[in-house]
Design a protein around this motif. Structure first.
Motif, PDB file in Angstrom:
ATOM      1  N   GLY A   8       0.807  -1.198   0.000  1.00 46.80           N
ATOM      2  CA  GLY A   8       0.000   0.000   0.000  1.00 46.80           C
ATOM      3  C   GLY A   8       0.841   1.249   0.000  1.00 46.80           C
ATOM      4  N   ALA A   9       1.929   1.202   0.739  1.00 48.30           N
ATOM      5  CA  ALA A   9       2.814   2.364   0.755  1.00 48.30           C
ATOM      6  C   ALA A   9       3.358   2.627  -0.637  1.00 48.30           C
ATOM      7  CB  ALA A   9       3.963   2.111   1.735  1.00 48.30           C
ATOM      8  N   LEU A  10       3.674   1.561  -1.363  1.00 53.24           N
ATOM      9  CA  LEU A  10       4.172   1.723  -2.729  1.00 53.24           C
ATOM     10  C   LEU A  10       3.105   2.351  -3.616  1.00 53.24           C
ATOM     11  CD1 LEU A  10       6.312   1.288  -4.883  1.00 53.24           C
ATOM     12  CD2 LEU A  10       5.423  -1.013  -5.216  1.00 53.24           C
ATOM     13  N   VAL A  11       1.868   1.895  -3.473  1.00 52.88           N
ATOM     14  CA  VAL A  11       0.779   2.459  -4.262  1.00 52.88           C
ATOM     15  C   VAL A  11       0.639   3.947  -3.972  1.00 52.88           C
ATOM     16  CG1 VAL A  11      -1.712   2.430  -4.669  1.00 52.88           C
ATOM     17  CG2 VAL A  11      -0.472   0.279  -4.435  1.00 52.88           C
ATOM     18  N   ALA A  12       0.720   4.324  -2.704  1.00 60.40           N
ATOM     19  CA  ALA A  12       0.592   5.734  -2.350  1.00 60.40           C
ATOM     20  C   ALA A  12       1.678   6.572  -3.006  1.00 60.40           C
ATOM     21  CB  ALA A  12       0.650   5.894  -0.830  1.00 60.40           C
ATOM     22  N   VAL A  13       2.902   6.052  -2.988  1.00 62.05           N
ATOM     23  CA  VAL A  13       4.001   6.779  -3.622  1.00 62.05           C
ATOM     24  C   VAL A  13       3.777   6.870  -5.133  1.00 62.05           C
ATOM     25  CG1 VAL A  13       6.457   6.701  -4.166  1.00 62.05           C
ATOM     26  CG2 VAL A  13       5.679   6.225  -1.842  1.00 62.05           C
ATOM     27  N   LEU A  14       3.357   5.752  -5.746  1.00 60.14           N
ATOM     28  CA  LEU A  14       3.159   5.732  -7.190  1.00 60.14           C
ATOM     29  C   LEU A  14       2.096   6.725  -7.639  1.00 60.14           C
ATOM     30  CD1 LEU A  14       3.245   1.898  -7.904  1.00 60.14           C
ATOM     31  CD2 LEU A  14       4.987   3.581  -8.487  1.00 60.14           C
ATOM     32  N   LEU A  15       1.063   6.912  -6.832  1.00 65.92           N
ATOM     33  CA  LEU A  15      -0.010   7.816  -7.210  1.00 65.92           C
ATOM     34  C   LEU A  15       0.313   9.265  -6.902  1.00 65.92           C
ATOM     35  CD1 LEU A  15      -3.220   5.828  -6.243  1.00 65.92           C
ATOM     36  CD2 LEU A  15      -2.205   6.160  -8.486  1.00 65.92           C
ATOM     37  N   GLY A  16       1.523   9.518  -6.432  1.00 67.35           N
ATOM     38  CA  GLY A  16       1.928  10.893  -6.237  1.00 67.35           C
ATOM     39  C   GLY A  16       1.569  11.473  -4.888  1.00 67.35           C
ATOM     40  N   THR A  17       1.143  10.628  -3.945  1.00 64.82           N
ATOM     41  CA  THR A  17       0.724  11.171  -2.666  1.00 64.82           C
ATOM     42  C   THR A  17       1.908  11.518  -1.773  1.00 64.82           C
ATOM     43  OG1 THR A  17       0.533   8.949  -1.727  1.00 64.82           O
ATOM     44  CG2 THR A  17      -1.439   9.895  -2.688  1.00 64.82           C
ATOM     45  N   GLY A  18       3.094  11.018  -2.095  1.00 60.80           N
ATOM     46  CA  GLY A  18       4.285  11.385  -1.323  1.00 60.80           C
ATOM     47  C   GLY A  18       4.404  10.581  -0.046  1.00 60.80           C
ATOM     48  N   ALA A  19       5.620  10.305   0.350  1.00 59.37           N
ATOM     49  CA  ALA A  19       5.851   9.426   1.485  1.00 59.37           C
ATOM     50  C   ALA A  19       5.470  10.055   2.809  1.00 59.37           C
ATOM     51  CB  ALA A  19       7.329   9.018   1.532  1.00 59.37           C
ATOM     52  N   GLY A  20       5.375  11.379   2.887  1.00 59.45           N
ATOM     53  CA  GLY A  20       5.088  12.014   4.159  1.00 59.45           C
ATOM     54  C   GLY A  20       3.713  12.612   4.254  1.00 59.45           C
ATOM     55  N   MET A  74      -9.414   9.637  -4.139  1.00 57.80           N
ATOM     56  CA  MET A  74      -7.989   9.782  -3.868  1.00 57.80           C
ATOM     57  C   MET A  74      -7.177   9.761  -5.153  1.00 57.80           C
ATOM     58  SD  MET A  74      -7.456   7.514  -0.381  1.00 57.80           S
ATOM     59  CE  MET A  74      -5.794   8.143  -0.119  1.00 57.80           C
ATOM     60  N   ILE A  75      -7.535   8.870  -6.072  1.00 56.18           N
ATOM     61  CA  ILE A  75      -6.804   8.779  -7.334  1.00 56.18           C
ATOM     62  C   ILE A  75      -7.005  10.048  -8.157  1.00 56.18           C
ATOM     63  CG2 ILE A  75      -6.620   7.542  -9.521  1.00 56.18           C
ATOM     64  CD1 ILE A  75      -7.403   4.986  -7.983  1.00 56.18           C
ATOM     65  N   ALA A  76      -8.251  10.537  -8.201  1.00 55.99           N
ATOM     66  CA  ALA A  76      -8.535  11.763  -8.947  1.00 55.99           C
ATOM     67  C   ALA A  76      -7.713  12.925  -8.411  1.00 55.99           C
ATOM     68  CB  ALA A  76     -10.024  12.090  -8.873  1.00 55.99           C
ATOM     69  N   ALA A  77      -7.617  13.029  -7.087  1.00 61.42           N
ATOM     70  CA  ALA A  77      -6.825  14.111  -6.490  1.00 61.42           C
ATOM     71  C   ALA A  77      -5.350  13.931  -6.786  1.00 61.42           C
ATOM     72  CB  ALA A  77      -7.064  14.157  -4.980  1.00 61.42           C
ATOM     73  N   TYR A  88      -7.850  22.103  -7.790  1.00 61.52           N
ATOM     74  CA  TYR A  88      -8.725  20.935  -7.828  1.00 61.52           C
ATOM     75  C   TYR A  88      -9.501  20.797  -6.520  1.00 61.52           C
ATOM     76  CZ  TYR A  88     -10.433  16.187  -7.762  1.00 61.52           C
ATOM     77  OH  TYR A  88     -11.265  15.103  -7.657  1.00 61.52           O
ATOM     78  N   LEU A  89      -8.811  20.926  -5.397  1.00 62.77           N
ATOM     79  CA  LEU A  89      -9.488  20.799  -4.109  1.00 62.77           C
ATOM     80  C   LEU A  89     -10.530  21.896  -3.915  1.00 62.77           C
ATOM     81  CD1 LEU A  89      -6.544  19.803  -1.737  1.00 62.77           C
ATOM     82  CD2 LEU A  89      -8.391  18.333  -2.572  1.00 62.77           C
ATOM     83  N   ASP A  90     -10.215  23.094  -4.328  1.00 58.72           N
ATOM     84  CA  ASP A  90     -11.183  24.182  -4.225  1.00 58.72           C
ATOM     85  C   ASP A  90     -12.406  23.907  -5.093  1.00 58.72           C
ATOM     86  OD1 ASP A  90      -9.579  25.537  -2.460  1.00 58.72           O
ATOM     87  OD2 ASP A  90      -8.754  26.924  -3.938  1.00 58.72           O
ATOM     88  N   MET A  91     -12.167  23.397  -6.309  1.00 60.30           N
ATOM     89  CA  MET A  91     -13.271  23.071  -7.204  1.00 60.30           C
ATOM     90  C   MET A  91     -14.131  21.962  -6.616  1.00 60.30           C
ATOM     91  SD  MET A  91     -13.166  22.010 -11.258  1.00 60.30           S
ATOM     92  CE  MET A  91     -12.044  20.625 -10.963  1.00 60.30           C
ATOM     93  N   LEU A  92     -13.480  20.949  -6.046  1.00 58.87           N
ATOM     94  CA  LEU A  92     -14.206  19.835  -5.443  1.00 58.87           C
ATOM     95  C   LEU A  92     -15.056  20.320  -4.276  1.00 58.87           C
ATOM     96  CD1 LEU A  92     -14.751  16.787  -5.240  1.00 58.87           C
ATOM     97  CD2 LEU A  92     -12.742  16.622  -3.749  1.00 58.87           C
ATOM     98  N   ALA A  93     -14.480  21.157  -3.419  1.00 59.45           N
ATOM     99  CA  ALA A  93     -15.233  21.698  -2.281  1.00 59.45           C
ATOM    100  C   ALA A  93     -16.441  22.484  -2.768  1.00 59.45           C
ATOM    101  CB  ALA A  93     -14.326  22.588  -1.431  1.00 59.45           C
ATOM    102  N   SER A 147      -9.842  13.050  -0.497  1.00 60.73           N
ATOM    103  CA  SER A 147      -9.099  13.746  -1.555  1.00 60.73           C
ATOM    104  C   SER A 147      -7.951  14.546  -0.966  1.00 60.73           C
ATOM    105  CB  SER A 147     -10.050  14.678  -2.329  1.00 60.73           C
ATOM    106  OG  SER A 147     -11.117  13.949  -2.892  1.00 60.73           O
ATOM    107  N   ARG A 148      -8.204  15.190   0.156  1.00 60.20           N
ATOM    108  CA  ARG A 148      -7.162  15.985   0.817  1.00 60.20           C
ATOM    109  C   ARG A 148      -6.069  15.097   1.395  1.00 60.20           C
ATOM    110  NH1 ARG A 148      -3.519  17.529   2.650  1.00 60.20           N
ATOM    111  NH2 ARG A 148      -2.995  19.475   3.738  1.00 60.20           N
ATOM    112  N   LEU A 149      -6.439  13.902   1.850  1.00 60.45           N
ATOM    113  CA  LEU A 149      -5.438  12.957   2.348  1.00 60.45           C
ATOM    114  C   LEU A 149      -4.508  12.487   1.237  1.00 60.45           C
ATOM    115  CD1 LEU A 149      -7.577  10.732   4.738  1.00 60.45           C
ATOM    116  CD2 LEU A 149      -5.529  12.008   5.391  1.00 60.45           C
ATOM    117  N   ALA A 150      -5.018  12.444   0.017  1.00 60.52           N
ATOM    118  CA  ALA A 150      -4.227  11.921  -1.097  1.00 60.52           C
ATOM    119  C   ALA A 150      -3.114  12.860  -1.507  1.00 60.52           C
ATOM    120  CB  ALA A 150      -5.130  11.637  -2.295  1.00 60.52           C
ATOM    121  N   ILE A 151      -3.257  14.152  -1.254  1.00 62.98           N
ATOM    122  CA  ILE A 151      -2.258  15.115  -1.714  1.00 62.98           C
ATOM    123  C   ILE A 151      -1.989  16.173  -0.658  1.00 62.98           C
ATOM    124  CG2 ILE A 151      -2.707  14.860  -4.178  1.00 62.98           C
ATOM    125  CD1 ILE A 151      -4.512  17.322  -4.052  1.00 62.98           C
TER     126      ILE A 151
END
Length: 244
Positions: free
Chosen positions: A42-54, A125-128, A204-209, A190-194
């Motif tokens: 899962g950690a690898l998936v998060a990194v791959l989708l651009g969410t960053g390790a931190g 999450m993926i969309a974000a 994007y987040l502003d538009m989603l809100a 969505s906010r957790l993803a990025i």
């Protein structure tokens, strides 16, 4: 069919448990990590989708599992908003708890069912994660190659690749929210993803809100609550009028 709730758990994992290392540091040992630790893939998936390790949740939020963690964060933000608290107070609050069972934030209260709503949150999450438009053809190939090593399973791998390829459908995402609570949860996921570091991500987040009709103050509380549960601080956000 893959388990959407498990995939959601995967997307929220960033650190290799028991170490101070990220999956980015150990991408070359992805297969062994997937065998040794369920969160490694899962950690690898998060990194791959651009969410960053931190950028993923940690501590008590991570222990709850993805669906309950997102519901708990959204519920806490909404409660603080309702009570008129300041967003800054989120950092001083006790450990995150799952949302109460008798509230619409609890997974069991999802009108469409837990699994279907978990799938909606994964899509959010993926969309974000791809909102900054950085995934070109070379990046897609790298993602496909690394996903094949991650151990998440063929069906989940195919789903993620299809979602990454698919054009953004904000209408479908917004329509998937069956309750006001789910609107807050979709924004929270969505906010957790990025960590919105680019103008495109923030936009994007502003538009989603706006499309979810979340009020500015509530969005600020979500931002503060997610930041308090994450490793990386983020900037406050604005939104629109609740119910407008």
């Amino acid at each position: 069919m893959f388990d959407p709730k498990k995939l959601l758990d995967d997307l929220l994992g960033s650190k290799v448990p028991g170490t101070e290392s990220t999956v980015r540091d150990h991408a070359g040992r992805a297969t062994q990590m997937a065998k040794d630790n369920p969160l490694a893939a899962g950690a690898l998936v998060a990194v791959l989708l651009g969410t960053g390790a931190g950028r993923a949740v940690t501590g008590s939020a991570l222990k709850l599992g993805g669906l309950a963690a997102i519901g708990g964060l959204a519920y806490k933000a909404y409660q603080n908003y309702q009570k008129g608290k300041q967003p800054a107070d989120a950092s001083a609050e006790p450990e995150l708890l799952p949302p109460p069972e008798d509230t619409s934030f609890h997974p069991s209260q999802a009108p469409q069912g837990e699994q279907e709503f978990a799938l909606t949150l994964v899509r959010a999450m993926i969309a974000a994660a791809k909102s900054d438009g950085h995934i070109d053809e070379d990046e897609r190939k790298k993602i496909a190659d690394k996903l094949s090593l991650s151990g998440i399973g063929g069906e989940a791998e195919e789903f993620l690749l299809a979602e990454i390829e698919a054009p953004l459908d904000l209408d479908a995402l917004v329509e998937a929210a069956k309750t006001d609570a789910q609107k807050v949860e979709i924004y929270t996921a969505s906010r957790l993803a990025i960590d919105p570091e680019s103008r495109a991500e923030r936009g994007y987040l502003d538009m989603l809100a706006g499309r979810l009709k979340l009020p500015d103050a509530l969005v600020d509380h979500v931002e503060a609550t997610v930041t308090a549960a994450s490793e990386t601080p983020a900037k406050p956000a604005t939104g629109t009028i609740w119910g407008a």
